[in-house]
Design a protein around this motif. Structure first.
Motif, mmCIF file in Angstrom:
data_model
loop_
_atom_site.group_PDB
_atom_site.id
_atom_site.type_symbol
_atom_site.label_atom_id
_atom_site.label_comp_id
_atom_site.label_asym_id
_atom_site.label_seq_id
_atom_site.Cartn_x
_atom_site.Cartn_y
_atom_site.Cartn_z
ATOM 1 N N ILE A 64 -53.713 -31.772 32.784
ATOM 2 C CA ILE A 64 -54.373 -30.691 32.045
ATOM 3 C C ILE A 64 -53.332 -29.903 31.256
ATOM 4 O O ILE A 64 -53.536 -29.541 30.088
ATOM 5 N N GLY A 65 -52.198 -29.655 31.908
ATOM 6 C CA GLY A 65 -51.119 -28.957 31.221
ATOM 7 C C GLY A 65 -50.599 -29.744 30.025
ATOM 8 O O GLY A 65 -50.331 -29.185 28.962
ATOM 9 N N LEU A 66 -50.470 -31.066 30.193
ATOM 10 C CA LEU A 66 -50.017 -31.919 29.086
ATOM 11 C C LEU A 66 -50.996 -31.862 27.921
ATOM 12 O O LEU A 66 -50.594 -31.786 26.753
ATOM 13 N N LEU B 50 -53.181 -29.443 27.126
ATOM 14 C CA LEU B 50 -53.234 -28.142 26.477
ATOM 15 C C LEU B 50 -51.980 -27.854 25.648
ATOM 16 O O LEU B 50 -52.074 -27.314 24.547
ATOM 17 N N THR B 51 -50.816 -28.229 26.173
ATOM 18 C CA THR B 51 -49.577 -27.887 25.469
ATOM 19 C C THR B 51 -49.314 -28.746 24.239
ATOM 20 O O THR B 51 -48.514 -28.366 23.384
ATOM 21 N N GLN B 52 -49.985 -29.896 24.116
ATOM 22 C CA GLN B 52 -49.704 -30.793 22.994
ATOM 23 C C GLN B 52 -50.019 -30.171 21.638
ATOM 24 O O GLN B 52 -49.488 -30.605 20.619
ATOM 25 N N PHE B 53 -50.830 -29.133 21.628
ATOM 26 C CA PHE B 53 -51.241 -28.523 20.368
ATOM 27 C C PHE B 53 -50.303 -27.408 19.895
ATOM 28 O O PHE B 53 -50.375 -26.989 18.739
ATOM 29 N N ALA B 54 -49.429 -26.899 20.798
ATOM 30 C CA ALA B 54 -48.566 -25.795 20.403
ATOM 31 C C ALA B 54 -47.118 -25.976 20.843
ATOM 32 O O ALA B 54 -46.189 -25.827 20.042
ATOM 33 N N PHE B 55 -46.905 -26.294 22.106
ATOM 34 C CA PHE B 55 -45.552 -26.462 22.655
ATOM 35 C C PHE B 55 -45.550 -27.750 23.480
ATOM 36 O O PHE B 55 -45.597 -27.729 24.712
ATOM 37 N N PRO B 56 -45.505 -28.907 22.803
ATOM 38 C CA PRO B 56 -45.703 -30.196 23.461
ATOM 39 C C PRO B 56 -44.710 -30.485 24.579
ATOM 40 O O PRO B 56 -43.520 -30.194 24.464
ATOM 41 N N THR B 57 -45.223 -31.036 25.663
ATOM 42 C CA THR B 57 -44.407 -31.564 26.743
ATOM 43 C C THR B 57 -44.832 -33.010 26.952
ATOM 44 O O THR B 57 -45.824 -33.458 26.378
ATOM 45 N N ALA B 58 -44.099 -33.746 27.764
ATOM 46 C CA ALA B 58 -44.439 -35.152 27.949
ATOM 47 C C ALA B 58 -43.835 -35.673 29.243
ATOM 48 O O ALA B 58 -42.995 -35.017 29.859
ATOM 49 N N VAL B 59 -44.271 -36.855 29.634
ATOM 50 C CA VAL B 59 -43.695 -37.551 30.780
ATOM 51 C C VAL B 59 -42.808 -38.656 30.216
ATOM 52 O O VAL B 59 -43.295 -39.626 29.635
ATOM 53 N N TYR C 19 -50.953 -40.020 29.742
ATOM 54 C CA TYR C 19 -51.215 -39.257 30.958
ATOM 55 C C TYR C 19 -50.874 -40.063 32.209
ATOM 56 O O TYR C 19 -50.854 -41.290 32.194
ATOM 57 N N MET C 20 -50.616 -39.352 33.317
ATOM 58 C CA MET C 20 -50.286 -39.989 34.580
ATOM 59 C C MET C 20 -51.543 -40.380 35.345
ATOM 60 O O MET C 20 -52.454 -39.567 35.510
ATOM 61 N N GLY C 21 -51.591 -41.613 35.830
ATOM 62 C CA GLY C 21 -52.702 -42.075 36.644
ATOM 63 C C GLY C 21 -52.405 -41.898 38.119
ATOM 64 O O GLY C 21 -51.243 -41.818 38.526
#
Length: 243
Positions: A136-138, A140-149, A117-119
């Motif tokens: 928060i978006g990161l 929630l999406t990790q369980f179905a449609f993962p995104t990342a930084v 996560y971003m600090g």
């Protein structure tokens, strides 16, 4: 804890690469190599990085003839000698215990690929709220449609090889594509910790504009798939290099 290969991609980052490398010299976890992969910078990025060869004995500075985020990460992974990989951008900042905590979490959770996560330490309230919303978006999406930084992603050589690396044909959200594909084969989750990075991205593009860009990009990815034909133009290294 297992040794670590840290891949840092750069493009005209002479004012920032030294800060990250200094952070790495102060890590409580010391068993790592650093591979700086430069996208043919026109400034002194490589020289600044090379100046840390005494304080970071296992340091490689590799200058490419071409430019590219995914190309740089894949090149760094090909040069890595350790199984565990960490991909970083040059404007990232790490606390002294970052690698120790991350290595412990990765081992305890049995993760091959992981996001962070971003600090927002020391940033204005508006930035903090923006980062919190994004995180928060990161989560929630990790369980179905993962995104990342993409500025901070852990992986392994075997996972990276199995995934055929970062897709060099994707112009935007190549990091999200990477973790999405990883989640299908290798166990992916976010580590309950943060990293800091230069807020120039928000300051130059504007919070609302940047947020809209990534929301639009991921909505498009979800509906139509990855962007391989420059559907949304995005230029690597377009951020200001002012101190």
């Amino acid at each position: 804890m297992n040794p670590l290969s840290i891949v840092i991609i750069t493009l005209n980052e002479e004012n920032r690469i030294g800060r990250l490398l200094e952070d790495l010299t102060e890590q409580t976890f010391k068993n790592f190599e650093v591979i700086v992969v430069d996208s043919n910078s026109s400034d002194a990025t490589c020289e600044v990085a090379q100046s840390f060869s005494a304080s970071i004995p296992d340091l490689t500075v590799h200058k490419m003839d071409k430019q590219g985020v995914s190309l740089g990460r894949n090149t760094g992974a090909s040069l890595a000698k350790h199984e565990r990989l960490l991909f970083l951008d040059a404007d990232v900042r790490l606390s002294p215990d970052f690698l120790t905590k991350a290595s412990t979490q990765l081992n305890e959770k049995g993760l091959e690929v992981a996001g962070v996560y971003m600090g927002s330490k020391g940033l204005p309230v508006a930035h903090k709220l923006g980062y919190m919303t994004f995180n928060i978006g990161l989560f929630l999406t990790q369980f179905a449609f993962p995104t990342a930084v993409g500025a901070c992603i852990f992986s392994t050589r075997r996972a990276h090889k199995d995934l055929l690396g970062f897709d060099e044909n994707i112009t935007l959200c190549e990091d999200c594509d990477y973790v999405k594909r990883a989640s299908r084969t290798w166990r992916f989750r976010f580590l309950p910790m943060t990293f800091e990075f230069d807020p120039r991205r928000l300051e130059q593009d504007g919070f609302l504009r940047m947020g809209y860009t990534y929301l639009k990009a991921n909505a498009r990815r979800f509906l139509f798939g990855e962007m391989r034909n420059n559907e949304m133009e995005y230029k690597f290294g377009h951020y200001s290099n002012q101190k």
